[in-house]
Design a protein around this motif. Structure first.
Motif, PDB file in Angstrom:
ATOM      1  N   ALA A 114       0.826  -1.214   0.000  1.00 12.22           N
ATOM      2  CA  ALA A 114       0.000   0.000   0.000  1.00 12.22           C
ATOM      3  C   ALA A 114       0.857   1.259   0.000  1.00 12.22           C
ATOM      4  O   ALA A 114       0.601   2.208  -0.756  1.00 12.22           O
ATOM      5  CB  ALA A 114      -0.927  -0.007   1.220  1.00 12.22           C
ATOM      6  N   LEU A 115       1.893   1.282   0.851  1.00 12.08           N
ATOM      7  CA  LEU A 115       2.734   2.475   0.967  1.00 12.08           C
ATOM      8  C   LEU A 115       3.558   2.719  -0.294  1.00 12.08           C
ATOM      9  O   LEU A 115       3.796   3.881  -0.667  1.00 12.08           O
ATOM     10  CB  LEU A 115       3.650   2.347   2.181  1.00 12.08           C
ATOM     11  N   ASN A 116       3.983   1.663  -0.961  1.00 12.58           N
ATOM     12  CA  ASN A 116       4.737   1.822  -2.210  1.00 12.58           C
ATOM     13  C   ASN A 116       3.906   2.550  -3.254  1.00 12.58           C
ATOM     14  O   ASN A 116       4.417   3.396  -4.000  1.00 12.58           O
ATOM     15  CB  ASN A 116       5.176   0.456  -2.756  1.00 12.58           C
ATOM     16  N   TYR A 117       2.620   2.216  -3.319  1.00 14.86           N
ATOM     17  CA  TYR A 117       1.734   2.908  -4.262  1.00 14.86           C
ATOM     18  C   TYR A 117       1.506   4.353  -3.843  1.00 14.86           C
ATOM     19  O   TYR A 117       1.558   5.278  -4.657  1.00 14.86           O
ATOM     20  CB  TYR A 117       0.389   2.174  -4.363  1.00 14.86           C
ATOM     21  N   LEU A 118       1.273   4.540  -2.557  1.00 13.01           N
ATOM     22  CA  LEU A 118       0.945   5.860  -2.042  1.00 13.01           C
ATOM     23  C   LEU A 118       2.091   6.850  -2.245  1.00 13.01           C
ATOM     24  O   LEU A 118       1.849   8.047  -2.460  1.00 13.01           O
ATOM     25  CB  LEU A 118       0.616   5.749  -0.551  1.00 13.01           C
ATOM     26  N   ASN A 119       3.310   6.369  -2.177  1.00 13.03           N
ATOM     27  CA  ASN A 119       4.469   7.253  -2.296  1.00 13.03           C
ATOM     28  C   ASN A 119       4.558   7.964  -3.630  1.00 13.03           C
ATOM     29  O   ASN A 119       5.267   8.974  -3.764  1.00 13.03           O
ATOM     30  CB  ASN A 119       5.758   6.462  -2.035  1.00 13.03           C
ATOM     31  N   ASN A 120       3.846   7.452  -4.639  1.00 11.46           N
ATOM     32  CA  ASN A 120       3.881   8.067  -5.965  1.00 11.46           C
ATOM     33  C   ASN A 120       2.813   9.141  -6.154  1.00 11.46           C
ATOM     34  O   ASN A 120       2.719   9.737  -7.225  1.00 11.46           O
ATOM     35  CB  ASN A 120       3.696   6.985  -7.049  1.00 11.46           C
ATOM     36  N   LEU A 121       1.996   9.383  -5.123  1.00  4.78           N
ATOM     37  CA  LEU A 121       0.866  10.301  -5.261  1.00  4.78           C
ATOM     38  C   LEU A 121       1.077  11.579  -4.461  1.00  4.78           C
ATOM     39  O   LEU A 121       1.694  11.563  -3.406  1.00  4.78           O
ATOM     40  CB  LEU A 121      -0.422   9.623  -4.777  1.00  4.78           C
ATOM     41  N   SER A 122       0.522  12.684  -4.968  1.00 12.37           N
ATOM     42  CA  SER A 122       0.509  13.943  -4.220  1.00 12.37           C
ATOM     43  C   SER A 122      -0.437  14.909  -4.935  1.00 12.37           C
ATOM     44  O   SER A 122      -0.685  14.785  -6.146  1.00 12.37           O
ATOM     45  CB  SER A 122       1.910  14.562  -4.135  1.00 12.37           C
ATOM     46  N   TRP A 123      -0.942  15.887  -4.207  1.00 12.60           N
ATOM     47  CA  TRP A 123      -1.774  16.918  -4.825  1.00 12.60           C
ATOM     48  C   TRP A 123      -0.944  17.769  -5.782  1.00 12.60           C
ATOM     49  O   TRP A 123      -1.460  18.264  -6.784  1.00 12.60           O
ATOM     50  CB  TRP A 123      -2.443  17.794  -3.759  1.00 12.60           C
ATOM     51  N   GLN A 124       0.326  17.946  -5.468  1.00 15.88           N
ATOM     52  CA  GLN A 124       1.219  18.689  -6.362  1.00 15.88           C
ATOM     53  C   GLN A 124       1.237  18.009  -7.735  1.00 15.88           C
ATOM     54  O   GLN A 124       1.085  18.664  -8.782  1.00 15.88           O
ATOM     55  CB  GLN A 124       2.627  18.734  -5.769  1.00 15.88           C
ATOM     56  N   LYS A 125       1.425  16.691  -7.732  1.00 13.49           N
ATOM     57  CA  LYS A 125       1.505  15.929  -8.983  1.00 13.49           C
ATOM     58  C   LYS A 125       0.172  15.961  -9.742  1.00 13.49           C
ATOM     59  O   LYS A 125       0.140  16.210 -10.957  1.00 13.49           O
ATOM     60  CB  LYS A 125       1.902  14.482  -8.677  1.00 13.49           C
ATOM     61  N   SER A 126      -0.943  15.730  -9.024  1.00 10.64           N
ATOM     62  CA  SER A 126      -2.255  15.705  -9.686  1.00 10.64           C
ATOM     63  C   SER A 126      -2.640  17.085 -10.218  1.00 10.64           C
ATOM     64  O   SER A 126      -3.260  17.204 -11.279  1.00 10.64           O
ATOM     65  CB  SER A 126      -3.326  15.191  -8.716  1.00 10.64           C
ATOM     66  N   SER A 127      -2.260  18.131  -9.501  1.00  6.86           N
ATOM     67  CA  SER A 127      -2.547  19.490  -9.974  1.00  6.86           C
ATOM     68  C   SER A 127      -1.707  19.825 -11.203  1.00  6.86           C
ATOM     69  O   SER A 127      -2.167  20.539 -12.108  1.00  6.86           O
ATOM     70  CB  SER A 127      -2.272  20.500  -8.854  1.00  6.86           C
ATOM     71  N   GLN A 128      -0.486  19.310 -11.243  1.00  9.40           N
ATOM     72  CA  GLN A 128       0.334  19.464 -12.446  1.00  9.40           C
ATOM     73  C   GLN A 128      -0.338  18.779 -13.632  1.00  9.40           C
ATOM     74  O   GLN A 128      -0.322  19.286 -14.759  1.00  9.40           O
ATOM     75  CB  GLN A 128       1.726  18.872 -12.220  1.00  9.40           C
ATOM     76  N   GLN A 129      -0.933  17.605 -13.387  1.00 11.51           N
ATOM     77  CA  GLN A 129      -1.660  16.908 -14.446  1.00 11.51           C
ATOM     78  C   GLN A 129      -2.829  17.749 -14.939  1.00 11.51           C
ATOM     79  O   GLN A 129      -3.092  17.827 -16.149  1.00 11.51           O
ATOM     80  CB  GLN A 129      -2.160  15.552 -13.920  1.00 11.51           C
ATOM     81  N   PHE A 130      -3.547  18.396 -13.991  1.00  9.86           N
ATOM     82  CA  PHE A 130      -4.679  19.258 -14.367  1.00  9.86           C
ATOM     83  C   PHE A 130      -4.162  20.450 -15.178  1.00  9.86           C
ATOM     84  O   PHE A 130      -4.792  20.854 -16.171  1.00  9.86           O
ATOM     85  CB  PHE A 130      -5.408  19.739 -13.117  1.00  9.86           C
ATOM     86  N   LYS A 131      -3.045  21.016 -14.772  1.00 15.92           N
ATOM     87  CA  LYS A 131      -2.454  22.158 -15.487  1.00 15.92           C
ATOM     88  C   LYS A 131      -2.126  21.767 -16.927  1.00 15.92           C
ATOM     89  O   LYS A 131      -2.380  22.545 -17.871  1.00 15.92           O
ATOM     90  CB  LYS A 131      -1.196  22.625 -14.758  1.00 15.92           C
ATOM     91  N   LYS A 132      -1.576  20.575 -17.131  1.00 12.77           N
ATOM     92  CA  LYS A 132      -1.240  20.119 -18.481  1.00 12.77           C
ATOM     93  C   LYS A 132      -2.504  19.962 -19.334  1.00 12.77           C
ATOM     94  O   LYS A 132      -2.498  20.238 -20.540  1.00 12.77           O
ATOM     95  CB  LYS A 132      -0.470  18.803 -18.414  1.00 12.77           C
ATOM     96  N   ILE A 133      -3.598  19.527 -18.697  1.00 11.09           N
ATOM     97  CA  ILE A 133      -4.879  19.419 -19.410  1.00 11.09           C
ATOM     98  C   ILE A 133      -5.349  20.810 -19.851  1.00 11.09           C
ATOM     99  O   ILE A 133      -5.806  21.004 -20.973  1.00 11.09           O
ATOM    100  CB  ILE A 133      -5.925  18.723 -18.529  1.00 11.09           C
ATOM    101  N   LEU A 134      -5.224  21.790 -18.950  1.00 10.03           N
ATOM    102  CA  LEU A 134      -5.595  23.166 -19.293  1.00 10.03           C
ATOM    103  C   LEU A 134      -4.781  23.669 -20.481  1.00 10.03           C
ATOM    104  O   LEU A 134      -5.295  24.360 -21.377  1.00 10.03           O
ATOM    105  CB  LEU A 134      -5.387  24.087 -18.086  1.00 10.03           C
ATOM    106  N   GLU A 135      -3.504  23.310 -20.504  1.00 13.94           N
ATOM    107  CA  GLU A 135      -2.621  23.793 -21.564  1.00 13.94           C
ATOM    108  C   GLU A 135      -2.955  23.199 -22.922  1.00 13.94           C
ATOM    109  O   GLU A 135      -2.599  23.775 -23.968  1.00 13.94           O
ATOM    110  CB  GLU A 135      -1.166  23.497 -21.196  1.00 13.94           C
ATOM    111  N   THR A 136      -3.662  22.053 -22.931  1.00 14.36           N
ATOM    112  CA  THR A 136      -4.060  21.445 -24.226  1.00 14.36           C
ATOM    113  C   THR A 136      -5.271  22.137 -24.827  1.00 14.36           C
ATOM    114  O   THR A 136      -5.588  21.914 -26.000  1.00 14.36           O
ATOM    115  CB  THR A 136      -4.392  19.947 -24.046  1.00 14.36           C
ATOM    116  N   ILE A 137      -5.963  22.964 -24.025  1.00 13.77           N
ATOM    117  CA  ILE A 137      -7.211  23.588 -24.513  1.00 13.77           C
ATOM    118  C   ILE A 137      -6.935  24.638 -25.557  1.00 13.77           C
ATOM    119  O   ILE A 137      -7.635  24.745 -26.573  1.00 13.77           O
ATOM    120  CB  ILE A 137      -7.982  24.204 -23.317  1.00 13.77           C
TER     121      ILE A 137
END
Length: 382
Positions: free
Chosen positions: A358-381
């Motif tokens: 469980a912890l190995n998976y969790l270590n790859n996640l963060s709001w910083q990372k997910s918000s960066q993903q959202f930012k990249k989606i915005l940039e494709t618009i």
């Protein structure tokens, strides 16, 4: 006679409230597909929210996303489409995330906004923004038709996925459900379901000592909402408590997430807890339990982040977000839960392996990372 009269008054009040709701809401209900206009630039982003309430995971996630987007240089606003006092909204936002960034506005600003991007955050808000100016997006945090029995609200919420908004789902399960049960015509992306690493630290636990435990503390996330299985959980845990007692093991159950005055069959109702109180509860407990029957909540992430072994349901969505070996997965049969708890207590090395997964998976996640993903989606618009 008095009881019958009270029931009749309540029924009439409920009917009047529903009539009022639909009469007001019907002014916004249209099923024509929206015509998206691509903005020349993206500076101002408006989240359209159903008020702002304390201890709401959905509202907190919107605030987190907005805060990170603000940090990326966007101008962020949160506008309520329901009537709520502005100071109350601001106070509740501070309670949910005391370092949030962005401007909270009341309903009076809804029809006068000048936005590059408008983001719906609940199915109702889709209808409110359909005819406003701005590129229209939809931050989907759950498959919302499942909030209701099959009927008016089920169908009205389901229809919002077919109106042409650019949808961004929180986690891949929502995207899967929309594609399976609806006919989406707009763009659809997803971001990873994250958690805030800074708020929950890993707790050192000696799992090998679980074999000798004669007393177990269990933290149970419950809301009186069917997607959280509040009644089945109580019945299961009442039976589990009895069976473990026969084995000489005392089970202490700590419910949280519901209102403090809600009644439970057993255990202690702690009500709604803030971050510090939650962390202290997780440290105290030996297992955590959550029913993620629709989209997963933040609670399993928080529990795992503190190295707390969790119990989830096979019928839920946990396996869409974590490896199945990251939790004790059970059905609604309390006997299965009892047998699995006994197995893990007698084989604590299995808990060690489970937590590592469980912890190995969790270590790859963060709001910083997910918000960066959202930012990249915005940039494709553009």
């Amino acid at each position: 006679m008095l009881k019958s009269h009270i029931k009749k008054l309540y029924k009439n009040y409920k009917l009047k409230t529903q009539y009022k709701y639909y009469l007001n809401f019907s002014k916004y209900i249209e099923f024509n597909k929206i015509n998206q206009i691509i903005p020349n630039k993206i500076e101002k982003i408006y989240f359209i929210i159903p008020g702002m309430f304390k201890s709401s995971g959905g509202h907190t996630s919107i605030l987190r996303l907005g805060t990170y987007l603000s940090g990326f240089g966007y101008e962020i606003y949160y506008i309520s489409y329901i009537d709520q006092d502005l100071n109350e909204m601001r106070n509740n936002a501070y309670s949910n995330l005391n370092n949030y960034r962005g401007t909270i506005l009341d309903k009076s600003h809804l029809n006068n906004l000048k936005a590059d991007i408008i983001i719906a955050t609940l199915w109702e808000s889709v209808y409110y923004i359909k005819n406003l100016n701005g590129y229209k997006m939809y931050f989907v945090q759950d498959y919302e038709p499942y909030f209701y029995t099959y009927g008016e609200k089920f169908l009205l919420s389901q229809k919002t996925y077919e109106l042409g908004l650019h949808m961004v789902t929180l986690g891949e399960w929502n995207k899967f459900m929309i594609e399976k049960y609806c006919n989406p015509i707009g763009k659809m992306d997803f971001i990873e379901f994250p958690y805030e690493k800074s708020e929950y630290k890993q707790v050192e636990r000696d799992f090998l000592q679980y074999k000798n435990k004669k007393e177990i503390n269990l933290a149970v996330y419950v809301k009186f909402d069917e997607k959280r299985a509040p009644f089945i959980i109580q019945i299961m845990l009442k039976n589990l408590e009895s069976n473990l007692s026969d084995d000489g093991i005392k089970l202490n159950i700590y419910y949280f997430g519901a209102n403090k005055n809600d009644k439970f069959l057993n255990g202690t109702n702690l009500g709604k807890l803030n971050t510090e109180q939650l962390f202290n509860l997780y440290k105290k407990c030996d297992f955590g339990m959550v029913a993620s029957l629709t989209n997963i909540s933040l609670v399993p992430y928080e529990m795992i982040a503190t190295n707390l072994p969790i119990i989830e349901f096979k019928e839920g969505t946990f396996k869409y977000f974590f490896n199945e070996k990251s939790a004790i997965l059970t059905s609604f049969d309390y006997k299965e839960l009892y047998n699995k708890i006994k197995y893990y207590l007698e084989n604590p090395i299995k808990i060690v392996t489970m937590q590592k997964t469980a912890l190995n998976y969790l270590n790859n996640l963060s709001w910083q990372k997910s918000s960066q993903q959202f930012k990249k989606i915005l940039e494709t618009i553009i």
